[in-house]
Design an enzyme around this catalytic site. Structure first.
Site, PDB file in Angstrom:
ATOM      1  N   LYS A  22       1.023  -1.216   0.049  1.00  0.00           N
ATOM      2  CA  LYS A  22       0.041  -0.065  -0.022  1.00  0.00           C
ATOM      3  C   LYS A  22       0.992   1.390   0.058  1.00  0.00           C
ATOM      4  O   LYS A  22       1.480   1.543   0.982  1.00  0.00           O
ATOM      5  CB  LYS A  22      -0.864   0.019   1.164  1.00  0.00           C
ATOM      6  CG  LYS A  22      -1.954   1.099   1.186  1.00  0.00           C
ATOM      7  CD  LYS A  22      -2.611   1.463   2.254  1.00  0.00           C
ATOM      8  CE  LYS A  22      -1.776   2.739   3.017  1.00  0.00           C
ATOM      9  NZ  LYS A  22      -1.788   3.976   2.315  1.00  0.00           N
ATOM     10  N   GLY A  78       6.921   4.646   8.087  1.00  0.00           N
ATOM     11  CA  GLY A  78       6.249   5.554   8.249  1.00  0.00           C
ATOM     12  C   GLY A  78       6.373   6.169   9.750  1.00  0.00           C
ATOM     13  O   GLY A  78       7.443   6.008  10.251  1.00  0.00           O
ATOM     14  N   SER A  79       5.578   6.841  10.217  1.00  0.00           N
ATOM     15  CA  SER A  79       5.641   7.794  11.477  1.00  0.00           C
ATOM     16  C   SER A  79       5.477   6.649  12.663  1.00  0.00           C
ATOM     17  O   SER A  79       4.922   5.498  12.758  1.00  0.00           O
ATOM     18  CB  SER A  79       4.537   8.670  11.697  1.00  0.00           C
ATOM     19  OG  SER A  79       3.342   8.042  11.658  1.00  0.00           O
ATOM     20  N   THR A  80       6.350   7.014  13.708  1.00  0.00           N
ATOM     21  CA  THR A  80       6.471   6.270  14.885  1.00  0.00           C
ATOM     22  C   THR A  80       4.894   5.732  15.638  1.00  0.00           C
ATOM     23  O   THR A  80       4.628   4.743  15.996  1.00  0.00           O
ATOM     24  CB  THR A  80       7.486   7.099  15.802  1.00  0.00           C
ATOM     25  OG1 THR A  80       8.524   7.042  15.409  1.00  0.00           O
ATOM     26  CG2 THR A  80       7.284   6.263  17.249  1.00  0.00           C
ATOM     27  N   GLU A  81       4.259   7.176  15.535  1.00  0.00           N
ATOM     28  CA  GLU A  81       2.933   6.913  15.837  1.00  0.00           C
ATOM     29  C   GLU A  81       1.888   5.757  15.419  1.00  0.00           C
ATOM     30  O   GLU A  81       1.293   4.967  16.123  1.00  0.00           O
ATOM     31  CB  GLU A  81       2.080   8.329  15.797  1.00  0.00           C
ATOM     32  CG  GLU A  81       0.904   8.271  16.232  1.00  0.00           C
ATOM     33  CD  GLU A  81      -0.016   9.494  15.932  1.00  0.00           C
ATOM     34  OE1 GLU A  81       0.711  10.253  15.151  1.00  0.00           O
ATOM     35  OE2 GLU A  81      -1.159   9.454  15.960  1.00  0.00           O
ATOM     36  N   CYS A  90      13.580  10.461   6.556  1.00  0.00           N
ATOM     37  CA  CYS A  90      13.706   9.929   8.150  1.00  0.00           C
ATOM     38  C   CYS A  90      14.852  10.119   8.758  1.00  0.00           C
ATOM     39  O   CYS A  90      15.103  10.433  10.034  1.00  0.00           O
ATOM     40  CB  CYS A  90      13.206   8.581   7.918  1.00  0.00           C
ATOM     41  SG  CYS A  90      14.061   7.780   6.711  1.00  0.00           S
ATOM     42  N   GLU A  99      10.229  15.461  15.412  1.00  0.00           N
ATOM     43  CA  GLU A  99      10.854  15.495  13.919  1.00  0.00           C
ATOM     44  C   GLU A  99       9.838  16.553  13.303  1.00  0.00           C
ATOM     45  O   GLU A  99       8.557  16.272  13.192  1.00  0.00           O
ATOM     46  CB  GLU A  99      10.349  13.845  13.621  1.00  0.00           C
ATOM     47  CG  GLU A  99      10.677  13.812  12.100  1.00  0.00           C
ATOM     48  CD  GLU A  99      10.610  12.330  11.849  1.00  0.00           C
ATOM     49  OE1 GLU A  99       9.222  11.800  11.694  1.00  0.00           O
ATOM     50  OE2 GLU A  99      11.273  11.630  10.698  1.00  0.00           O
ATOM     51  N   GLU A 159      10.095   0.731  10.144  1.00  0.00           N
ATOM     52  CA  GLU A 159      11.195   1.939   9.942  1.00  0.00           C
ATOM     53  C   GLU A 159      10.448   3.100  10.169  1.00  0.00           C
ATOM     54  O   GLU A 159       9.556   3.630   9.275  1.00  0.00           O
ATOM     55  CB  GLU A 159      11.703   1.817   8.365  1.00  0.00           C
ATOM     56  CG  GLU A 159      12.247   0.340   8.146  1.00  0.00           C
ATOM     57  CD  GLU A 159      13.786   0.343   8.235  1.00  0.00           C
ATOM     58  OE1 GLU A 159      14.259   1.338   8.961  1.00  0.00           O
ATOM     59  OE2 GLU A 159      14.358  -0.622   7.826  1.00  0.00           O
ATOM     60  N   GLY A 205       3.345   3.034  13.564  1.00  0.00           N
ATOM     61  CA  GLY A 205       4.079   1.979  13.768  1.00  0.00           C
ATOM     62  C   GLY A 205       3.718   1.459  15.101  1.00  0.00           C
ATOM     63  O   GLY A 205       3.367   0.252  15.120  1.00  0.00           O
TER      64      GLY A 205
HETATM   65  P1  NAD Z   1       2.586   7.674   8.192  1.00  0.00           P
HETATM   66  O1  NAD Z   1       2.629   6.784   9.285  1.00  0.00           O
HETATM   67  O2  NAD Z   1       1.182   8.608   8.357  1.00  0.00           O
HETATM   68  O3  NAD Z   1       1.773   6.976   6.916  1.00  0.00           O
HETATM   69  C1  NAD Z   1       2.834   5.881   6.419  1.00  0.00           C
HETATM   70  C2  NAD Z   1       2.154   4.894   5.599  1.00  0.00           C
HETATM   71  O4  NAD Z   1       1.190   4.273   6.666  1.00  0.00           O
HETATM   72  C3  NAD Z   1       0.894   5.537   4.621  1.00  0.00           C
HETATM   73  O5  NAD Z   1       0.958   4.848   3.430  1.00  0.00           O
HETATM   74  C4  NAD Z   1      -0.413   5.588   5.461  1.00  0.00           C
HETATM   75  O6  NAD Z   1      -1.412   5.767   4.505  1.00  0.00           O
HETATM   76  C5  NAD Z   1      -0.122   4.233   6.378  1.00  0.00           C
HETATM   77  N1  NAD Z   1      -1.028   4.436   7.408  1.00  0.00           N
HETATM   78  C6  NAD Z   1      -1.679   5.616   8.367  1.00  0.00           C
HETATM   79  N2  NAD Z   1      -2.244   5.146   9.243  1.00  0.00           N
HETATM   80  C7  NAD Z   1      -2.149   3.748   9.292  1.00  0.00           C
HETATM   81  C8  NAD Z   1      -2.767   2.789  10.055  1.00  0.00           C
HETATM   82  N3  NAD Z   1      -3.470   2.882  11.262  1.00  0.00           N
HETATM   83  N4  NAD Z   1      -2.595   1.344   9.723  1.00  0.00           N
HETATM   84  C9  NAD Z   1      -1.775   1.099   8.773  1.00  0.00           C
HETATM   85  N5  NAD Z   1      -1.289   2.022   7.783  1.00  0.00           N
HETATM   86  C10 NAD Z   1      -1.657   3.230   8.218  1.00  0.00           C
HETATM   87  O7  NAD Z   1       3.828   8.412   7.896  1.00  0.00           O
HETATM   88  P2  NAD Z   1       4.042   9.514   6.745  1.00  0.00           P
HETATM   89  O8  NAD Z   1       3.506  10.782   7.272  1.00  0.00           O
HETATM   90  O9  NAD Z   1       3.524   8.913   5.516  1.00  0.00           O
HETATM   91  O10 NAD Z   1       5.602   9.499   6.444  1.00  0.00           O
HETATM   92  C11 NAD Z   1       6.279  10.159   7.071  1.00  0.00           C
HETATM   93  C12 NAD Z   1       7.197   9.148   8.444  1.00  0.00           C
HETATM   94  O11 NAD Z   1       7.732   8.394   7.838  1.00  0.00           O
HETATM   95  C13 NAD Z   1       7.918  10.234   9.214  1.00  0.00           C
HETATM   96  O12 NAD Z   1       7.925  10.183  10.530  1.00  0.00           O
HETATM   97  C14 NAD Z   1       9.333   9.310   8.684  1.00  0.00           C
HETATM   98  O13 NAD Z   1      10.458   9.566   9.611  1.00  0.00           O
HETATM   99  C15 NAD Z   1       9.156   8.140   8.333  1.00  0.00           C
HETATM  100  N6  NAD Z   1       9.911   7.396   7.356  1.00  0.00           N
HETATM  101  C16 NAD Z   1      10.967   6.500   7.819  1.00  0.00           C
HETATM  102  C17 NAD Z   1      11.457   5.871   7.119  1.00  0.00           C
HETATM  103  C18 NAD Z   1      12.669   4.994   7.531  1.00  0.00           C
HETATM  104  O14 NAD Z   1      13.230   4.060   6.852  1.00  0.00           O
HETATM  105  N7  NAD Z   1      12.735   4.775   8.885  1.00  0.00           N
HETATM  106  C19 NAD Z   1      11.573   6.376   5.800  1.00  0.00           C
HETATM  107  C20 NAD Z   1      10.700   7.171   5.305  1.00  0.00           C
HETATM  108  C21 NAD Z   1       9.946   7.614   6.071  1.00  0.00           C
END
Ligand code: NAD
Length: 490
Positions: A195, A247-250, A303, A400, A269, A252
């Site tokens: 996704k 994605g975000s820590t929250e 990130c 962040e 990640e 995750g």
């Molecule tokens: P996000 O967590 O809001 O979204 C990431 C993905 O998760 C999106 O596809 C979103 O639709 C999906 N998502 C949202 N809520 C969900 C849920 N409840 N269950 C399952 N999936 C859900 O993050 P973002 O704003 O898209 O990305 C930014 C974040 O990603 C930053 O915190 C950044 O540091 C992190 N990031 C980390 C890495 C790494 O390798 N560590 C790489 C890139 C980005």
């Protein structure tokens, strides 16, 4: 040529106008509307629901994309389940050929995909062209090489695939994160449901076409688009065997809670707040390039961005002066212009978040500097920003920002540098600038970060593992370590 006066006591710099050098957008054509990619075909979503994806640089609608609901997710998971047995039984060398084909098609279509990435995500074309696309292809090449060597990678451990991998990626490196996820999963014999993020779904949908071209068997790669709800359905699906999330820590943490007790392996990640540490013996002009690359690359939507600059006190003024002078040369604007250094902010929501955090920086007493730069009237933009006089307690030093905003702090001794660098809930990356190799190693031993760069920043190689400590997540992507996340052993 004109001489421009700078604010904040920074020496005047000579500037001259560039002629624009736009990349042609004709090379990519989007359909008006996309379904989901399931079982090797594009199908209309059962949810009968679509949303519009727009260009963050112009707010122009680019295409309508499916908002996949629970039934769509189940369809994709079922397709991946059906494909798993035959795919995992393929001769590994034959699986490798599929990955090699994907890599080559990515190379062949790299100009088209780079333009698509910049249009949908707002990143400068020179980055999508020179970083995202070459690295995405390199990941497929790299893992293609491992597909028939898993027994050598893990001797005497009988590596076997897990099954159906649910993979969720963010918007900052849409195609590259897709490659990080799909390449190792397929090399190990898994099938996937991926996704993409809701603001950047288009390169994943073009990737569906790459899969057809590369003769990926139907159902081995499935792509469902939608927002967080779609992601949550995917994680809840009873048919999955593995979750890989970036994605975000929250989010995750929410996924980890959802998977608790289900016995499903998870890799996370997540976010970061990296320290970029500059010692007084460093080559300062090189360090300035590394600092700029560390925080303004991809508008700071990275990130592992070097968002906290830790400078040895004795060189603080000199370094900040050089940095401000360099910042004044950054070109912000049209992501498709090959001269552009800083593109558009990915979404209005992200712009609001950056704006709010920057306001908190000024309110809490840090000193802001932005070089003179005109922001385009349409779209979402934020000028490159640096804060000096930052205290560790300030929000801009702790949270962040995920935008082009740098916080400068100082230290006196190496021990203090380590203490301050590690004073964060994150632990994804760090940079160290010094002429002493022994000091880089000394620091790397003590920094609680998954990656430590020495006299460079934001360097990536598919052969090198990447991942976090603490709230930056767990598990590694890239390298031999990246295979482990998609295998079980007996
Ligand atoms: P996000 O967590 O809001 O979204 C990431 C993905 O998760 C999106 O596809 C979103 O639709 C999906 N998502 C949202 N809520 C969900 C849920 N409840 N269950 C399952 N999936 C859900 O993050 P973002 O704003 O898209 O990305 C930014 C974040 O990603 C930053 O915190 C950044 O540091 C992190 N990031 C980390 C890495 C790494 O390798 N560590 C790489 C890139 C980005």
């Amino acid at each position: 040529m004109a001489v421009e006066k700078q604010r904040g006591g920074v020496p005047a710099v000579a500037t001259w106008e560039y002629a624009s050098a736009p990349e042609s957008r004709e090379i990519v054509s989007f359909k008006e509307r996309y379904g989901i990619f399931v079982g090797g075909e594009e199908v209309a979503p059962r949810s009968r629901s679509w949303f519009t994806t727009v260009s963050p640089a112009t707010e122009e609608p680019l295409a309508e994309v499916a908002q996949a609901g629970p039934k769509d997710v189940e369809l994709a998971v079922d397709a991946a389940r059906d494909a798993f047995e035959p795919w995992s039984a393929w001769k590994p060398a034959e699986r490798a050929k599929v990955l090699f084909r994907i890599a080559r098609v990515l190379q062949e279509r790299s100009r088209e995909l780079a333009v698509a990435e910049s249009l949908d995500g707002g990143k400068p074309i020179k980055e999508s062209r020179d970083v995202d696309l070459p690295l995405a292809a390199a990941h497929f090449f790299y893992y293609a090489g491992w597909a028939d060597k898993l027994e050598y990678a893990f001797p005497n451990r009988r590596p076997r695939p897990l099954g159906v991998a649910a993979q969720i990626v963010p918007w900052n490196f849409p195609l590259l994160m897709l490659a990080w996820k799909i390449a190792p999963a397929l090399a190990c014999g898994n099938t996937v449901v991926l996704k993409p993020a809701e603001t950047t779904p288009l390169t994943a949908l073009l990737f569906a076409d790459v899969c057809r071209q590369a003769q990926v068997p139907p159902g081995v790669v499935n792509i469902v688009t939608g927002d967080g709800e779609t992601g949550a359905h995917l994680v809840r699906s009873p048919g999955i065997d593995k979750v890989a999330f970036t994605g975000s820590t929250e989010v995750g943490k929410a996924i980890q809670r959802e998977l608790a007790g289900r016995g499903i392996p998870l890799t996370l990640e997540l976010g970061g707040k990296a320290a970029n540490v500059v010692f007084e013996d460093a080559a300062l002009d090189q360090a300035v390039e590394g600092i700029v690359n560390g925080i303004y690359f991809n508008q700071g939507h990275v990130c592992c961005a070097g968002s906290r600059l830790l400078v040895q006190e004795s060189i603080h003024d000199q370094l900040v002066r050089k940095l401000k002078r360099r910042m004044a040369t950054l070109r912000l604007g049209d992501p498709l212009d090959k001269n552009t250094d800083i593109g558009a902010i990915n979404s209005r929501a992200q712009l609001d978040r950056i704006t709010e955090l920057v306001a908190s920086g000024s309110e809490e007493g840090a000193e802001i500097y932005q070089p003179p730069c005109r922001l385009p009237e349409k779209g979402w933009w934020f000028a490159p920003t640096v804060f000096t006089n930052v205290a560790q307690s300030h929000r801009i030093a702790r949270e962040e920002i995920f935008g082009p905003v740098l916080s400068v702090l100082t230290f006196r001794t190496p021990d203090e540098a380590v203490e301050k660098a590690n004073n964060t809930m994150y632990g994804l990356s760090a940079g160290v600038w010094t002429e002493k190799g022994s000091r880089i190693l000394w620091m790397a031993d003590r920094l609680r970060a998954g990656v430590v760069w020495g006299n460079t920043f934001n360097r990536f190689d598919p052969a090198s593992p990447f991942g976090g400590y603490k709230e930056s997540g767990f598990g590694r992507e890239g390298g031999r370590h990246g295979l482990e996340a998609y295998l079980r052993f007996s």
